[in-house]
Structure formats: structure tokens, C-alpha cells
Design a protein around this motif. Structure first.
Motif, PDB file in Angstrom:
ATOM      1  N   UNK A 130       0.829  -1.209   0.000  1.00 10.45           N
ATOM      2  CA  UNK A 130       0.000   0.000   0.000  1.00 10.45           C
ATOM      3  C   UNK A 130       0.862   1.258   0.000  1.00 10.45           C
ATOM      4  N   UNK A 131       1.968   1.225   0.744  1.00 10.09           N
ATOM      5  CA  UNK A 131       2.875   2.373   0.737  1.00 10.09           C
ATOM      6  C   UNK A 131       3.476   2.584  -0.650  1.00 10.09           C
ATOM      7  N   UNK A 179       3.629   5.880  -5.526  1.00 14.06           N
ATOM      8  CA  UNK A 179       3.487   6.005  -6.986  1.00 14.06           C
ATOM      9  C   UNK A 179       2.398   7.025  -7.333  1.00 14.06           C
ATOM     10  N   UNK A 180       1.320   7.007  -6.552  1.00  8.04           N
ATOM     11  CA  UNK A 180       0.235   7.969  -6.809  1.00  8.04           C
ATOM     12  C   UNK A 180       0.714   9.403  -6.577  1.00  8.04           C
ATOM     13  N   UNK A 181       1.482   9.633  -5.522  1.00 15.31           N
ATOM     14  CA  UNK A 181       2.002  10.978  -5.237  1.00 15.31           C
ATOM     15  C   UNK A 181       2.922  11.429  -6.359  1.00 15.31           C
ATOM     16  N   UNK A 232      10.272  16.691  -6.714  1.00 13.00           N
ATOM     17  CA  UNK A 232      10.212  15.560  -5.779  1.00 13.00           C
ATOM     18  C   UNK A 232       9.849  14.254  -6.466  1.00 13.00           C
ATOM     19  N   UNK A 233       9.560  14.279  -7.755  1.00  8.80           N
ATOM     20  CA  UNK A 233       9.139  13.054  -8.450  1.00  8.80           C
ATOM     21  C   UNK A 233      10.232  12.005  -8.424  1.00  8.80           C
ATOM     22  N   UNK A 234      11.459  12.415  -8.678  1.00  4.63           N
ATOM     23  CA  UNK A 234      12.566  11.447  -8.678  1.00  4.63           C
ATOM     24  C   UNK A 234      12.736  10.759  -7.340  1.00  4.63           C
TER      25      UNK A 234
END
Length: 582
Positions: free
Chosen positions: A411-412, A417-419, A428-430
Motif C-alpha cells: 500500500x505504501x 506512486x500515486x504521489x 520531488x518526483x525522482x
């Protein structure tokens, strides 16, 4: 009704020193009796051959005397603690006294008059005392006493009243009382046959039948044939034939009845020096010495406050079975056990007490051994429970990891991945993607950990499928041969077998430098047999690593066996046998 057979063959081999012993005082005494009887008989025949004697009748009664002596000596030699041999010798003496009436010595006629009918009394006594040699029960004792009174008592009074009116009255009273004794004897014997078990009845029926016929026919023959004009010599010959058959019938009863020969107590002392006697040695020695193959020894367990047998099973005395005697054995005021025996074979407890006293120390030793074996059995059962508890705990941990921590990591990962997707091209994507990948790797590691703790295939598909998965994932070429009925194998055995195979394959990959591996799993009756073979460098042993040592302990807890053959340069073979049912 008693369920104990009168005798049965011993199931344990008899120690050599208990199979006969050396010639001792008893054998010498019996030899002297036989020689003395021979000499007395020869003297009797010599007197009967005199001018006033009656040689044919003397020969008949001397022959009876010798037959009864031979039967008594044989019976006494075979079972020294039994009274049958002694009673047969007393019967021989009555034959000798009866022969006095035909040797022509007038001064001894009164002896003949007093003891002429004693063969009837000894016949009744023998019938009611067989097989132990002792008369049991008030009614039986009264019958025997009346039998001796009828013969010796009335004959003595009749000898004094000879030629008077009282003589005829006494003769009638003797006949009436004698008939009553015969009826009482028949009642006792019929009652014994009715309550006896099949094996006991097989021995007693022919003996009792002949005995009843003999004791009834002996007084009836002269009373019936003499008034008909039959010659007295013919009557005496018929009576002699019946009397000759009595000791033979009793001796055959002892020999055919499966009554093993008893041995002297001295042999027990020698037995104490024998090393390596098989269990239950004390019971075997006592049964051989006392001649009772149904004899049983039980041991007192003070911690449990009960008697137990050699297997540690509780034993309770049957107080309603009057055919079984019970004698407790004490060492230094401490109860160590008890001896249960057949009172039909051993009438008096004194020989059992003496024999048990000689072997009391050995019995105490076996009692302690029995308690140790019982404790060891309890220890093994507790170890099995520990193994099963460990498997349950292993399953609980694997389930908690799978259903709890693993699901949280998944779940984490999804949330990370959703964030990452929602932030678009943010800086912050990387880092978020790296976090997601790290969570995925942690989840993968956790899955491997769960698999190592308790593979899902083992729970869901069984031992063969889980082992096949192990073999397929092995870095070394491996084959699996399995022939099992997994429905008959206990869960603890299945788990142990899997972990043994897993540990053996792991050692092969890490240390053996093998080029091929073969795993074999077969089922032989109630055993699961595992073999893991490789062609590596060898040199493996159980004590070399923690893994195999732990598995060996687990195998031992399940009462299995593990063996490793691992010569240097010739590969390694691990062979394990586990009981299918724990």
C-alpha cells in the motif's frame, strides 16, 4: 470365570542357568527314595513268596507301589514346590501297607486292616488338590477330611470290633459316609470344571473323569462281583488296574498341562550374575523358578502412587479373581513392586515370597529402569509438542508478515506512486520514484523471508509441490523422485521433511561444489524416507553446522533417524527416516 490360562509357553528365552541347574540335594533325596522303594518292594515280594504268603496278590500291590513311587518322584522332581509329588508318594505308601495283607505275616494283619482302604482317601485328596498340591476351600477341605476318616478312622474301629455286631453297623456307616464323600467330591470337581477357562478345562476334564470313575468303581467292584461268585483274585486284579491308572493320570496331568519344570532358588542367585538379561528378566526368572508361566511382575511408582508394568502402563489388581495371587515385594521397608501368580499352580505364597526376596534387588533395578523409560517417553512426547508448537508459531509469524507488514509495504508503494504521478514534473518526483522502488524491494525481501519461514506452496499444495519448487529454483541441476500418500503423513513430519530437504540443498549449493543433485522421497509402511544425494566434494557432518544440527535434533524429537555419508571426493548422501504419524 477366570480368563487366565493354566499355563502357556514362555515368550522369553530362559537363561541357561535357569534351565535345570546342577544335581542338588532334592535330586539325591529322590534318588534315595527310588532305591529304597526298590529294596522294600523286593523284600515284600520275598515275604509274599513264602509258604503262608499269596505271591500273585503281593506282586500286584508291589507293582502298584513302584508305579506310585515312580510317578511321585517324577512329579516332585519336575515341580519341587508343588505338593502333588508328595501326595503320590503317600499314595505309594498306602499301596505298600495294603500289600501287607498278602505276605502271610499274621502279626501285621492289623496294619492291613487299618490301612486297607486308604487308596480311596488318597485318590480323593489328589483329585481335590490338583494342580497346586494344596486343597483350597472349606467344602473341599471338609471332603478330604471326611475321606480320611472314612478310610483310616472307620477301618481302625472296625479292626477292634471284628466279629461283633458293631462291626456290621460300622461297615454300613462306612459305606454310607464313603458314598457321601464320593458325591461331595463329584460336586467339587464339576464346579471347578464349570468355572475353569478352556485351557484349564482341557487338562482337568480327562483327569477328573478318570478319578471319579476310579473312586466310585474301587468300592463297587468287590460289593458287586463277590456276591455274584467272581473269584477274589479277579476282583483284586481289577482294583489293581484302576489303582495303577491313578498315578499315571496325575503324572500325565502335570506333564500335559504345560506345567514348566521349576528350578531351585540357588539358580536365582546365579541368575543375578548374568549380564545383559533381556527385559522383563525378573518375571522370566521367577516364572521359570516357580513353574508358573502366567506369572507377572509389576512395579511400584511412588511418584504416581500406582503400580505399572514394564511399559509404564498402570496395573490394577482384580480383587474378584480368586485364582490370581498377589504378593508385594519390599526392599529396605520400601515397596518396589508386586508379583501376580496363579494360585491354582502355586498354592502357598511362601515359595513366591522366598523367590521374590532373592530377586528383590533386581526387581528394584527394573522398577527404576521402567520409571526412567516412562520419563523418557514423556520427554519425547513433550519434544514432539514443542516441535508442533514451533511449527504453529512459524505459521503465525509467516501469516502476520504476509497479511500485515507485506500488505502495508504494498500500500505504501502504491501511495508513493500515486504521489509521484500527481506532482507531475515536480522536483520531488525522482525521490518519490526511488522511494517506491525501495518499498518494492523491501516487499520482495519480505516475500522471500515469508517463503523461508513457511512457504505458501507447502501450506497450499503439500510437501511434494513445495519440494519440487525448491528443486526447480536450485542453481545446480537437480531431479526429484517422489512416491508419497500425503494424506497419511502428519503435519509435523511434513514440515520437518521439507526443512531437511531445504537445508541439504542449501548446503549443496554453498559448500559441496556439486554438478548434480538427486532428491528421493518414498513411503515405506509407516515411515517417510528422504534421500538427498550430490556428487560434490564430500566431507559434510552433522556437527559441522548449526543447520543440520538443529534438524537432527528435530528428527530425534520425532523419533526419526538421520544419517550422513560424506566421504571426501565422493559426494554426500543425507538419509532421513521419519514416522508418518507423530
Amino acid at each position: 470365570m477366570s480368563s487366565h490360562p493354566i499355563a502357556s509357553p514362555l515368550t522369553h528365552p530362559t537363561p541357561r542357568r535357569l534351565q535345570g541347574g546342577r544335581v542338588g540335594s532334592l535330586e539325591l533325596a529322590l534318588l534315595y527314595i527310588a532305591v529304597l522303594a526298590l529294596l522294600i518292594g523286593i523284600i515284600d515280594i520275598g515275604l509274599g513268596a513264602g509258604p503262608t504268603g499269596r505271591l500273585p496278590e503281593t506282586l500286584q500291590f508291589v507293582s502298584l507301589f513302584w508305579i506310585w513311587v515312580a510317578a511321585g518322584v517324577c512329579a516332585w522332581w519336575r515341580r519341587p514346590t508343588n505338593g502333588i509329588g508328595g501326595l503320590l508318594l503317600i499314595g505309594a505308601l498306602t499301596m505298600l501297607l495294603a500289600s501287607i495283607g498278602f505276605i502271610g505275616v499274621s502279626s501285621l494283619d492289623v496294619v492291613y486292616a487299618v490301612f486297607a482302604s486308604t487308596p480311596l482317601a488318597i485318590a480323593v485328596h489328589l483329585l481335590l488338590a490338583f494342580p497346586s498340591g494344596r486343597v483350597r476351600g472349606r467344602f473341599s477341605i471338609m471332603t478330604v477330611v471326611l475321606g480320611w476318616i472314612t478310610c483310616i478312622g472307620f477301618d481302625s474301629v472296625r479292626a477292634l470290633a471284628s466279629g461283633t455286631v458293631a462291626f456290621e453297623v460300622l461297615s454300613f456307616g462306612q459305606s454310607a459316609l464313603g458314598l457321601s464323600v464320593m458325591i461331595m467330591t463329584a460336586i467339587v470337581l464339576v464346579r471347578r470344571l464349570r468355572v475353569a477357562d478352556a485351557e484349564h478345562r482341557r487338562v482337568l476334564l480327562p483327569l477328573f473323569t478318570y478319578g471319579i470313575v476310579a473312586v466310585l468303581a474301587l468300592p463297587m467292584i468287590p460289593n458287586t462281583l463277590l456276591p455274584m461268585g467272581v473269584d477274589l483274585s479277579v476282583v483284586i486284579s481289577l482294583q489293581a488296574v484302576l489303582l495303577a491308572g491313578l498315578p499315571i493320570a496325575f503324572l500325565l496331568g502335570v506333564l500335559r498341562g504345560g506345567f514348566t519344570r521349576t528350578t531351585p532358588l540357588e539358580a536365582l542367585s546365579e541368575w543375578l550374575a548374568i549380564r545383559g538379561a533381556s527385559r522383563p528378566a525378573v518375571a522370566q526368572a521367577l516364572a521359570t523358578t516357580l513353574g508358573d508361566s502366567t506369572l507377572r511382575v509389576v512395579y511400584w511408582d511412588a511418584s504416581l502412587d500406582r503400580f505399572i508394568d514394564e511399559d509404564g502402563i498402570e496395573v490394577q489388581r482384580d480383587l474378584e479373581d480368586t485364582d490370581r495371587g498377589w504378593l508385594q515385594v519390599v526392599v529396605d521397608d520400601e515397596l518396589v513392586g508386586a508379583v501376580e501368580y496363579d494360585v491354582r499352580m502355586i498354592a502357598e505364597p511362601s515359595p513366591v515370597r522366598r523367590a521374590a526376596g532373592v530377586l528383590a534387588i533386581a526387581l528394584d533395578r527394573e522398577r527404576l529402569t521402567t520409571q526412567l523409560l516412562t520419563s523418557n517417553e514423556a520427554l519425547l512426547l513433550s519434544r514432539i509438542r514443542i516441535v508442533e508448537a514451533a511449527d504453529r508459531e512459524r505459521f503465525r509469524i509467516a501469516r502476520d508478515l504476509h497479511d500485515g507488514l507485506q500488505m502495508q509495504l504494498v500500500l505504501l508503494g502504491i501511495e508513493a506512486q500515486s504521489i509521484a504521478y500527481s506532482t507531475g514534473g515536480s522536483a520531488v518526483t525522482g525521490p518519490l520514484e526511488e522511494l517506491r522502488l525501495g518499498i518494492d524491494r523491501a516487499a520482495a525481501d519480505l516475500r522471500r523471508l515469508v517463503h523461508d519461514v513457511l512457504p505458501a506452496a507447502l501450506l497450499e499444495q503439500g510437501l511434494v509441490a513445495a519440494t519440487e519448487d525448491l528443486v526447480d529454483r536450485l542453481a545446480v541441476p537437480a531431479t526429484l523422485h517422489a512416491d508419497l500418500d500425503e494424506t497419511t503423513i502428519a503435519t509435523s513430519t511434513v514440515h520437518t521433511a521439507y526443512f531437511i530437504v531445504a537445508e541439504a540443498l542449501s548446503n549443496t549449493v554453498k559448500h559441496a561444489r556439486a554438478t548434480k543433485v538427486r532428491v528421493t522421497m518414498t513411503q515405506r509402511e509407516d515411515l517417510l524416507v528422504l534421500e538427498v544425494e550430490d556428487d560434490g566434494i564430500g566431507g559434510a557432518r552433522i556437527g559441522a553446522g548449526i543447520g543440520l544440527r538443529g534438524l537432527a535434533d528435530r528428527v530425534d524429537a520425532l523419533k526419526g533417524t538421520i544419517a550422513i555419508r560424506s566421504e571426501h571426493g565422493r559426494g554426500t548422501t543425507v538419509r532421513v527416516e521419519l514416522p508418518c504419524a507423530s
